[in-house]
Design an enzyme around this catalytic site. Structure first.
Site, PDB file in Angstrom:
ATOM      1  N   ARG A 218      52.747  30.321  44.804  1.00  0.00           N
ATOM      2  CA  ARG A 218      51.361  29.959  45.757  1.00  0.00           C
ATOM      3  C   ARG A 218      50.347  29.868  44.993  1.00  0.00           C
ATOM      4  NH1 ARG A 218      50.366  33.881  50.268  1.00  0.00           N
ATOM      5  NH2 ARG A 218      50.175  35.565  48.681  1.00  0.00           N
TER       6      ARG A 218
ATOM      7  N   ARG B 254      48.348  47.681  58.732  1.00  0.00           N
ATOM      8  CA  ARG B 254      49.502  47.895  57.599  1.00  0.00           C
ATOM      9  C   ARG B 254      49.935  49.186  57.448  1.00  0.00           C
ATOM     10  NH1 ARG B 254      47.482  43.472  54.202  1.00  0.00           N
ATOM     11  NH2 ARG B 254      49.104  43.174  52.628  1.00  0.00           N
TER      12      ARG B 254
ATOM     13  N   ARG C 265      54.811  44.906  46.013  1.00  0.00           N
ATOM     14  CA  ARG C 265      54.291  44.529  47.133  1.00  0.00           C
ATOM     15  C   ARG C 265      55.382  44.602  48.210  1.00  0.00           C
ATOM     16  NH1 ARG C 265      51.652  39.107  45.918  1.00  0.00           N
ATOM     17  NH2 ARG C 265      50.881  39.046  47.936  1.00  0.00           N
TER      18      ARG C 265
ATOM     19  N   ARG D  49      46.524  33.991  42.536  1.00  0.00           N
ATOM     20  CA  ARG D  49      46.224  35.373  42.461  1.00  0.00           C
ATOM     21  C   ARG D  49      46.844  36.286  41.758  1.00  0.00           C
ATOM     22  NH1 ARG D  49      46.979  36.512  48.802  1.00  0.00           N
ATOM     23  NH2 ARG D  49      47.763  38.432  48.066  1.00  0.00           N
TER      24      ARG D  49
ATOM     25  N   LYS E 140      51.325  34.071  57.218  1.00  0.00           N
ATOM     26  CA  LYS E 140      50.354  34.589  58.186  1.00  0.00           C
ATOM     27  C   LYS E 140      48.915  33.881  58.102  1.00  0.00           C
ATOM     28  CE  LYS E 140      50.371  38.644  56.405  1.00  0.00           C
ATOM     29  NZ  LYS E 140      51.272  38.836  55.224  1.00  0.00           N
TER      30      LYS E 140
HETATM   31  P1  ATP Z   1      49.901  37.444  51.915  1.00  0.00           P
HETATM   32  O1  ATP Z   1      50.957  37.142  50.710  1.00  0.00           O
HETATM   33  O2  ATP Z   1      50.699  36.977  53.123  1.00  0.00           O
HETATM   34  O3  ATP Z   1      48.439  36.976  51.652  1.00  0.00           O
HETATM   35  P2  ATP Z   1      49.782  40.129  51.046  1.00  0.00           P
HETATM   36  O4  ATP Z   1      49.965  41.245  52.020  1.00  0.00           O
HETATM   37  O5  ATP Z   1      50.356  39.850  49.894  1.00  0.00           O
HETATM   38  O6  ATP Z   1      49.793  38.900  52.038  1.00  0.00           O
HETATM   39  P3  ATP Z   1      46.834  40.011  51.312  1.00  0.00           P
HETATM   40  O7  ATP Z   1      47.116  40.546  52.789  1.00  0.00           O
HETATM   41  O8  ATP Z   1      45.818  39.174  51.062  1.00  0.00           O
HETATM   42  O9  ATP Z   1      48.270  39.878  50.567  1.00  0.00           O
HETATM   43  O10 ATP Z   1      46.395  41.646  50.697  1.00  0.00           O
HETATM   44  C1  ATP Z   1      46.303  41.674  49.374  1.00  0.00           C
HETATM   45  C2  ATP Z   1      46.062  43.233  48.922  1.00  0.00           C
HETATM   46  O11 ATP Z   1      45.064  43.735  49.682  1.00  0.00           O
HETATM   47  C3  ATP Z   1      47.477  43.956  49.594  1.00  0.00           C
HETATM   48  O12 ATP Z   1      48.528  44.195  48.554  1.00  0.00           O
HETATM   49  C4  ATP Z   1      46.519  45.503  49.600  1.00  0.00           C
HETATM   50  O13 ATP Z   1      46.596  46.099  48.473  1.00  0.00           O
HETATM   51  C5  ATP Z   1      45.310  45.072  50.207  1.00  0.00           C
HETATM   52  N1  ATP Z   1      45.064  45.226  51.432  1.00  0.00           N
HETATM   53  C6  ATP Z   1      44.779  44.228  52.338  1.00  0.00           C
HETATM   54  N2  ATP Z   1      44.879  44.540  53.696  1.00  0.00           N
HETATM   55  C7  ATP Z   1      45.018  45.831  53.707  1.00  0.00           C
HETATM   56  C8  ATP Z   1      45.203  46.729  54.526  1.00  0.00           C
HETATM   57  N3  ATP Z   1      45.064  46.667  55.975  1.00  0.00           N
HETATM   58  N4  ATP Z   1      45.422  48.195  54.229  1.00  0.00           N
HETATM   59  C9  ATP Z   1      45.638  48.392  53.051  1.00  0.00           C
HETATM   60  N5  ATP Z   1      45.311  47.422  52.093  1.00  0.00           N
HETATM   61  C10 ATP Z   1      45.243  46.303  52.341  1.00  0.00           C
HETATM   62 MG    MG Z   2      47.639  36.162  53.303  1.00  0.00          MG
END
Ligand code: ATP
Ligand code: MG
Length: 203
Positions: free
Chosen positions: A122, A88, A161, A150, A13
């Site tokens: 990553r 989400r 996750r 991260r 994304k």
């Molecule tokens: P990616 O790996 O593609 O970056 P991801 O879902 O693992 O996606 P992030 O979107 O950066 O990573 O989000 C990291 C964490 O932040 C999530 O696991 C969650 O705990 C929290 N988070 C981020 N956005 C939201 C949301 N809209 N609602 C609730 N928690 C969120």
């Molecule tokens: Mg991301």
């Protein structure tokens, strides 16, 4: 244009951000990035969010919705935004529908076996860029800062996750399908090639 890019962790994304910004002027609104910034700066909100993130759980809806409302009201966002990592949950999607009109939702579909390799390899930069270790010569990002891993990009954290994605976020696929806004794209490929497909479906 108001766009949502939906997809499991590691589906690519955020990688579309520079392309969508260059081509359509869309501002990248990534709740994960905003939360990590708050954690780094040790704000009260960051401290609260950290516990959830460290356990592969979602941060409570009220917190992220407030963050999104704040960001979306900024002048810069008038040009258009794309949401990454938000909504989400169904409740987040319903609340978002009350504050903005979403034009399209792109779902990046990728097998979980591929996601595992992508996420554990990553490396991220505070500027928002990410790179896979197989493409990194040294740890320096083109912005000059150093890439880091991260805390949640480890093998043990991937499973919770992905489970959270399946149980809480995947229902949004149907939600947007019913609204006639969902476009599913195969997310297994090069970032640039996937952007070409996105351009085709947006035009
Ligand atoms: P990616 O790996 O593609 O970056 P991801 O879902 O693992 O996606 P992030 O979107 O950066 O990573 O989000 C990291 C964490 O932040 C999530 O696991 C969650 O705990 C929290 N988070 C981020 N956005 C939201 C949301 N809209 N609602 C609730 N928690 C969120
Ligand atoms: Mg991301």
């Amino acid at each position: 244009m108001k766009l949502i890019i939906l997809g499991a962790p590691g589906s690519g994304k955020g990688s579309q951000a520079p392309h969508l910004n260059r081509e359509y002027g869309l501002v990248h609104l990534a709740t994960g990035d905003i939360l990590r910034k708050n954690i780094k700066e040790e704000t009260p909100l960051g401290l609260e969010a950290k516990e959830f993130i460290d356990n592969g759980k979602l941060v409570p809806d009220e917190i992220v919705i407030k963050l999104v409302e704040q960001r979306i009201s900024e002048k810069e966002c008038e040009k258009g935004v794309f949401f990454d990592g938000f909504p989400r949950t169904l409740s987040q999607a319903e609340q978002l529908d009350k504050i903005v009109k979403i034009d399209k939702v792109i779902y990046l579909e990728v097998d979980f076996s591929i996601l595992l390799k992508r996420i554990t390899g990553r490396r991220s930069c505070v500027c928002g860029r990410t790179e896979h270790i197989k493409r990194l010569k040294d740890n320096k990002c083109e912005c000059g800062k150093t890439y880091y891993q991260r805390d949640d990009d480890t093998e043990e954290m991937v499973k919770p996750r992905l489970e959270t994605f399946l149980s809480q976020t995947a229902p949004l696929i149907d939600y947007y399908k019913k609204q006639g806004k969902l476009i599913t794209i195969n997310g297994d490929g090069e970032v640039g090639d996937i952007f070409e497909v996105i351009k085709e479906v947006l035009n």
